[in-house]
Write a protein that holds these residues in place. Structure first.
Motif, mmCIF file in Angstrom:
data_model
loop_
_atom_site.group_PDB
_atom_site.id
_atom_site.type_symbol
_atom_site.label_atom_id
_atom_site.label_comp_id
_atom_site.label_asym_id
_atom_site.label_seq_id
_atom_site.Cartn_x
_atom_site.Cartn_y
_atom_site.Cartn_z
ATOM 1 N N ALA A 127 17.501 -19.307 26.150
ATOM 2 C CA ALA A 127 16.565 -20.428 26.212
ATOM 3 C C ALA A 127 16.923 -21.408 25.104
ATOM 4 O O ALA A 127 17.087 -21.006 23.942
ATOM 5 C CB ALA A 127 15.123 -19.946 26.053
ATOM 6 N N THR A 128 17.071 -22.684 25.463
ATOM 7 C CA THR A 128 17.303 -23.730 24.462
ATOM 8 C C THR A 128 16.027 -24.548 24.313
ATOM 9 O O THR A 128 15.356 -24.855 25.308
ATOM 10 C CB THR A 128 18.463 -24.646 24.878
ATOM 11 O OG1 THR A 128 18.095 -25.389 26.049
ATOM 12 C CG2 THR A 128 19.712 -23.838 25.182
ATOM 13 N N ILE A 129 15.699 -24.901 23.064
ATOM 14 C CA ILE A 129 14.450 -25.602 22.778
ATOM 15 C C ILE A 129 14.743 -26.776 21.856
ATOM 16 O O ILE A 129 15.258 -26.562 20.737
ATOM 17 C CB ILE A 129 13.427 -24.656 22.114
ATOM 18 C CG1 ILE A 129 13.188 -23.453 23.024
ATOM 19 C CG2 ILE A 129 12.133 -25.368 21.806
ATOM 20 C CD1 ILE A 129 12.648 -22.250 22.349
ATOM 21 N N PRO A 130 14.444 -28.018 22.276
ATOM 22 C CA PRO A 130 14.653 -29.180 21.399
ATOM 23 C C PRO A 130 13.739 -29.113 20.180
ATOM 24 O O PRO A 130 12.565 -28.753 20.285
ATOM 25 C CB PRO A 130 14.302 -30.373 22.286
ATOM 26 C CG PRO A 130 14.323 -29.847 23.687
ATOM 27 C CD PRO A 130 13.949 -28.402 23.598
ATOM 28 N N THR A 131 14.277 -29.435 19.014
ATOM 29 C CA THR A 131 13.490 -29.478 17.784
ATOM 30 C C THR A 131 13.607 -30.868 17.170
ATOM 31 O O THR A 131 14.272 -31.753 17.709
ATOM 32 C CB THR A 131 13.988 -28.418 16.788
ATOM 33 O OG1 THR A 131 15.380 -28.642 16.519
ATOM 34 C CG2 THR A 131 13.830 -27.015 17.353
ATOM 35 N N SER A 132 12.958 -31.064 16.043
ATOM 36 C CA SER A 132 12.961 -32.376 15.407
ATOM 37 C C SER A 132 14.371 -32.768 14.969
ATOM 38 O O SER A 132 15.272 -31.922 14.883
ATOM 39 C CB SER A 132 12.029 -32.369 14.196
ATOM 40 O OG SER A 132 12.442 -31.376 13.274
ATOM 41 N N ASN A 133 14.554 -34.049 14.681
ATOM 42 C CA ASN A 133 15.845 -34.604 14.250
ATOM 43 C C ASN A 133 16.921 -34.493 15.341
ATOM 44 O O ASN A 133 18.105 -34.386 15.041
ATOM 45 C CB ASN A 133 16.336 -33.909 12.971
ATOM 46 C CG ASN A 133 15.404 -34.115 11.804
ATOM 47 O OD1 ASN A 133 15.307 -35.211 11.255
ATOM 48 N ND2 ASN A 133 14.669 -33.069 11.446
ATOM 49 N N ASN A 134 16.467 -34.484 16.621
ATOM 50 C CA ASN A 134 17.384 -34.462 17.761
ATOM 51 C C ASN A 134 18.287 -33.226 17.736
ATOM 52 O O ASN A 134 19.457 -33.279 18.110
ATOM 53 C CB ASN A 134 18.240 -35.738 17.788
ATOM 54 C CG ASN A 134 18.889 -35.964 19.139
ATOM 55 O OD1 ASN A 134 18.342 -35.548 20.174
ATOM 56 N ND2 ASN A 134 20.044 -36.596 19.151
ATOM 57 N N LEU A 135 17.744 -32.099 17.296
ATOM 58 C CA LEU A 135 18.490 -30.840 17.243
ATOM 59 C C LEU A 135 17.970 -29.887 18.309
ATOM 60 O O LEU A 135 16.969 -30.158 18.976
ATOM 61 C CB LEU A 135 18.364 -30.213 15.852
ATOM 62 C CG LEU A 135 18.866 -31.064 14.684
ATOM 63 C CD1 LEU A 135 18.592 -30.359 13.377
ATOM 64 C CD2 LEU A 135 20.352 -31.363 14.833
ATOM 65 N N GLU A 136 18.656 -28.748 18.450
ATOM 66 C CA GLU A 136 18.260 -27.726 19.419
ATOM 67 C C GLU A 136 18.360 -26.345 18.803
ATOM 68 O O GLU A 136 19.313 -26.066 18.066
ATOM 69 C CB GLU A 136 19.155 -27.776 20.661
ATOM 70 C CG GLU A 136 18.906 -28.931 21.589
ATOM 71 C CD GLU A 136 19.812 -28.867 22.813
ATOM 72 O OE1 GLU A 136 19.327 -28.482 23.895
ATOM 73 O OE2 GLU A 136 21.000 -29.190 22.678
ATOM 74 N N ASP A 137 17.397 -25.504 19.109
ATOM 75 C CA ASP A 137 17.463 -24.086 18.776
ATOM 76 C C ASP A 137 17.825 -23.304 20.038
ATOM 77 O O ASP A 137 17.560 -23.753 21.156
ATOM 78 C CB ASP A 137 16.121 -23.585 18.242
ATOM 79 C CG ASP A 137 15.965 -23.868 16.760
ATOM 80 O OD1 ASP A 137 16.700 -24.730 16.248
ATOM 81 O OD2 ASP A 137 15.092 -23.257 16.124
#
Length: 847
Positions: A530-540
């Protein structure tokens, strides 16, 4: 006595019989492993492994590193070592090293003279051994006897004339042939068949013949200038194509039978080139192979000691990679890199070099010793600040052969970054196809699987902060690795590619699966990603490891006798609904498959709808749902009702539609099993009613609700026990009585008497603890134990469901049945049984 031994073959192959003594039986547990002693009466017999010992570990590249050996597990073919300046021990497989030497010597039971030592051991106090290593080289030495096992060879190097020896272990994968005893020449001299001078003359003549075969050719034809090299490459391009096997056959180095044997073996060892396979099988020497490559296939032979190396070529390949692959970069011409290699036929080596150089690569033939001696000088003149040392000895092989640890691969990447160029800025991110990054990801997944990890968390940090990777094992997260920020985008992109996700989409979450067998054929493993967008246009990225497994028998789930009996009675009913509830990762699917394993008989038709299918069983009809194509649990359930089922298992009740269909199915003659994300058994009832279920239909359909959690289990290797203090016992009893309703609460004395009858030893209750050891990496915990809360629907509970009662009222009614116990109470019983700690129980359950 002279003995030339080919090691026992792998399964499905044939081979010659070993002449070494039969191996002694050994225990599979680490704690009972015994390092063998020399097989003579004057040495003390082998003793179980007691404490860590200083050792020298020789890597596959020949580098030797001093470290501490913590434990040995022959059954798993692994050792646990403590590397200098490392905080935790590192697991290393037998296939990742060539030799292990314990530095603490052992001695005979009493000091004896040189003459006595020779007399006791017989004709010779020591024998010579010769090992043909897997890379084609040989290792020789003296040993005081030897011990062979199926996983390797134990040797005993003499240190003095009085019998003191140093213990050496050589893994079975590290060598292909071993010769133990006197050489044939010495035997002939002793038997007076020939004289010593005749043997010496014959050996000299043999050496000259061998040198003449290759030496004369290389002296006359070795390339020493760029002009000669380009001309030779041009000539090679005009030569007709010929296969390695055909070239070797024409030169008379192998016959057709040997070639057929090698081609047959290559079907199971596809990653090994045919030439190297013939060398490994002993049909050919490396020198003969080089002659065939040069004479029949046209590979130019380069004398790297005299060749003026192009600095631009060196910049294209990192020093670490050049050392690992045994190549010398020679020329860089218009996106064409020319290298000298020990084996220029290795396609995987060429592909890796093309990835790094971002251009076409042509390999020429170079001498292994010349390449090794020239590499360091060439890169130091270029300005490399750190030449690869012992730190990388376990990271010198590719993913298809051996796996280095993630930490070592990170050191490799950092060395590559600092070796030639400055660290790239944000505009110079590492490409997702960078081979070292690909190997790092594969190694990370394989290590996680080997450690029993359930989840891998990749956490991207803003700006220039490092990417953090953490493993979840036994419910707890622990740091695994930190990567430079320059690998952030490439790491996420590579994982998306492996899962067939859209690498251009970074604004919304995505989920998918990775079939890891596509990237490492030896590892049958699936991952849910599962990929999840995070702040600063990043992904976890979060990955769950889905290892296919067999169901656990119900009696081994860790249920208390009362709960096991009640659950068995519930699932033995012809129709109704049984729910298993708890948070993500609490083992709900495992429990339901254990139930299905109990119910799975030829007389029953069982359908399951799962997302994903983690556990497979024969005779079950298992369906994978896919919401992306509108194939949901609800639609699968409707389809099952038209397929004449007896039992239906729904992976999860996620919405009111699925819940409604499940209830209807349970009321029309089917046994329905499913899971739900709720905190307790009583809360499950109120949750479903809140979703809009009809209380009367639901009360009629529900048979039982099993709530469960997983707590960490004590490590059996270091668990200790002592009598529990009165203060501790009072604390446990108070905690146990807290959940009982006031009108049905037993007394302190009643509970204590029950515990003493069930768990008491010699008149006292036990208090178990685990301080930590090498087996559990100092945590004191290893594995999981289940905590269960089983609510059976009695007539009183059914009446409360129909009237919409609160969860507390339903739980109080369950206590009146006499066998209901909460998660906390079930956990305290497992504390008394010595399975886990009270802290673990409190962390995983409410009061």
């Amino acid at each position: 006595m002279f003995a030339s031994i080919s090691l026992p073959p792998t399964e499905g192959q044939t081979g010659s019989l070993s002449l070494l003594p039969k191996e002694a039986p050994y225990q599979t547990q680490t704690k009972s492993f015994s390092w063998p002693a020399p097989p003579y009466a004057i040495y003390t017999a082998a003793k179980p492994w007691a404490e860590p010992q200083v050792c020298d570990l020789e890597g596959l590249n020949g580098a030797i590193r001093r470290c501490t050996l913590v434990s040995v597990t022959p059954a798993e073919q692994t050792i646990l070592i403590q590397i200098e300046h490392s905080k935790t021990p590192v697991p290393v497989t037998f296939s990742q090293f060539r030799r292990l030497t314990l530095k603490k010597p052992i001695h005979p039971q009493e000091i004896i003279s040189t003459e006595q030592f020779a007399d006791i051991l017989g004709y010779r106090s020591t024998v010579q051994y010769n090992l043909l290593l897997e890379n084609g080289s040989t290792a020789t030495g003296q040993t005081v006897g030897y011990v062979e096992t199926h996983y390797g060879l134990f040797l005993f190097t003499p240190l003095d004339a009085h019998g003191s020896v140093e213990r050496v272990f050589v893994p079975r994968d590290a060598f292909t042939k071993v010769t133990l005893g006197d050489h044939i020449g010495q035997m002939l001299v002793e038997q007076k068949v020939v004289t010593s001078q005749q043997v010496e003359d014959a050996a000299t003549e043999q050496d000259n013949l061998r040198k003449r075969k290759l030496g004369d050719y290389l002296v006359d034809n070795a390339v020493v200038s760029p002009e000669q090299l380009m001309l030779a490459l041009d000539q090679q391009s005009k030569m007709p194509m010929i296969r390695v096997g055909e070239a070797l056959t024409r030169l008379g180095y192998i016959d057709e039978t040997q070639l057929k044997q090698a081609l047959e073996k290559q079907k199971t060892e596809r990653s090994v080139p045919l030439g190297q396979l013939l060398v490994n099988m002993g049909f050919l020497t490396r020198a003969d192979l080089n002659i065939a490559l040069a004479r029949k296939m046209g590979y130019p032979v380069v004398d790297v000691t005299k060749f003026p190396v192009d600095p631009e070529a060196l910049k294209k390949i990192s020093a670490n990679t050049a050392q690992r692959l045994k190549v010398m970069p020679l020329l860089w011409r218009d996106k064409l890199l020319v290298v000298a290699a020990v084996d220029p036929t290795q396609r995987k080596m060429l592909e890796e070099l093309e990835f790094m150089a971002q251009g076409r690569v042509i390999a020429t033939l170079g001498d292994e010793m010349q390449i090794a001696n020239t590499l360091k000088t060439a890169y130091e003149e270029l300005g490399v600040v750190a030449w690869p040392t012992d730190n990388d000895m376990l990271a010198q092989t590719n993913d298809d052969q051996h796996q280095a640890s993630g930490t070592q691969l990170l050191e490799t990447m950092q060395m590559q970054d600092s070796g030639i160029e400055e660290e790239p800025d944000d505009g110079q991110q590492i490409a997702q196809s960078d081979n070292t990054l690909v190997r790092l990801i594969n190694t990370m997944i394989i290590e996680a699987h080997a450690r029993g990890v359930s989840d891998i968390h990749v956490e991207s940090q803003p700006k220039r902060a490092k990417v953090r990777i953490r493993f979840r094992k036994d419910g707890l997260l622990s740091p695994y690795l930190e990567l430079p920020h320059t690998y952030r985008a490439a790491l996420v992109a590579r994982l998306k590619i492996m899962a067939d996700l859209d690498i251009s989409e970074r604004r919304k979450p995505q989920d998918g699966k990775i079939d890891f067998s596509k990237f490492s054929p030896r590892h049958r493993l699936e991952l849910r990603i599962a990929t999840i967008p995070t702040s600063n246009n990043l992904e976890d990225v979060v990955m769950r490891l889905l290892s296919s497994a067999k169901p656990i028998p119900m009696e081994k789930l860790g249920l208390s006798p009362d709960n096991l009996e009640q659950l068995t009675q519930s699932i033995s009913r012809p129709y109704g609904m049984v729910l298993c509830v708890g948070p993500t990762g609490s083992g709900k699917t495992t429990t339901l498959h254990s139930v299905l394993g109990f119910l799975n008989t030829p007389e029953r038709k069982i359908w399951t709808a799962e997302d994903p299918v983690e556990i497979t069983q024969p005779d079950l009809r298992q369906v994978q749902v896919n919401p992306k194509i509108d194939w949901t649990f609800a639609k699968a359930l409707r389809s099952f009702l038209r397929a004449d089922p007896d039992i239906i298992m729904v992976g999860e009740i996620r919405d009111a539609e699925t819940a409604q269909i499940a209830i209807e199915a349970s009321l029309t003659g089917h046994l329905v099993l499913s899971t739900l994300h709720t905190n307790s058994a009583a809360e499950t009832v109120t949750r479903l009613i809140d979703m809009g279920m009809d209380p009367f239909n639901f009360a009629d359909s529900l048979l039982a609700v099993l709530a469960q959690r997983l707590a960490r289990r004590f490590c059996n290797e270091c668990r200790t026990v002592q009598p529990a203090s009165q203060e501790t016992i009072d604390e446990w009893v108070a905690d146990y009585l807290h959940a009982f309703p006031q009108d049905n609460r037993p007394t302190h004395e009643t509970v204590l008497a029950q515990w003493m009858a069930q768990y008491g030893q010699k008149g006292w209750l036990s208090h178990y603890q685990a301080p930590g050891c090498s087996h559990c990496l100092g945590t004191g915990m290893s594995g999981r134990v289940g905590l269960h809360e089983l609510l059976r629907v009695t007539p009183e509970v059914r009446r409360l469901i129909q009237t919409g009662a609160r969860s507390e009222e339903i739980q109080h009614a369950a206590f009146h049945s006499g066998v209901f116990r909460t998660l906390r109470q079930d956990g305290i019983a497992k504390v008394l049984a010595g399975l886990t700690s009270i802290e673990e129980i409190r962390a995983n359950s409410n009061a």
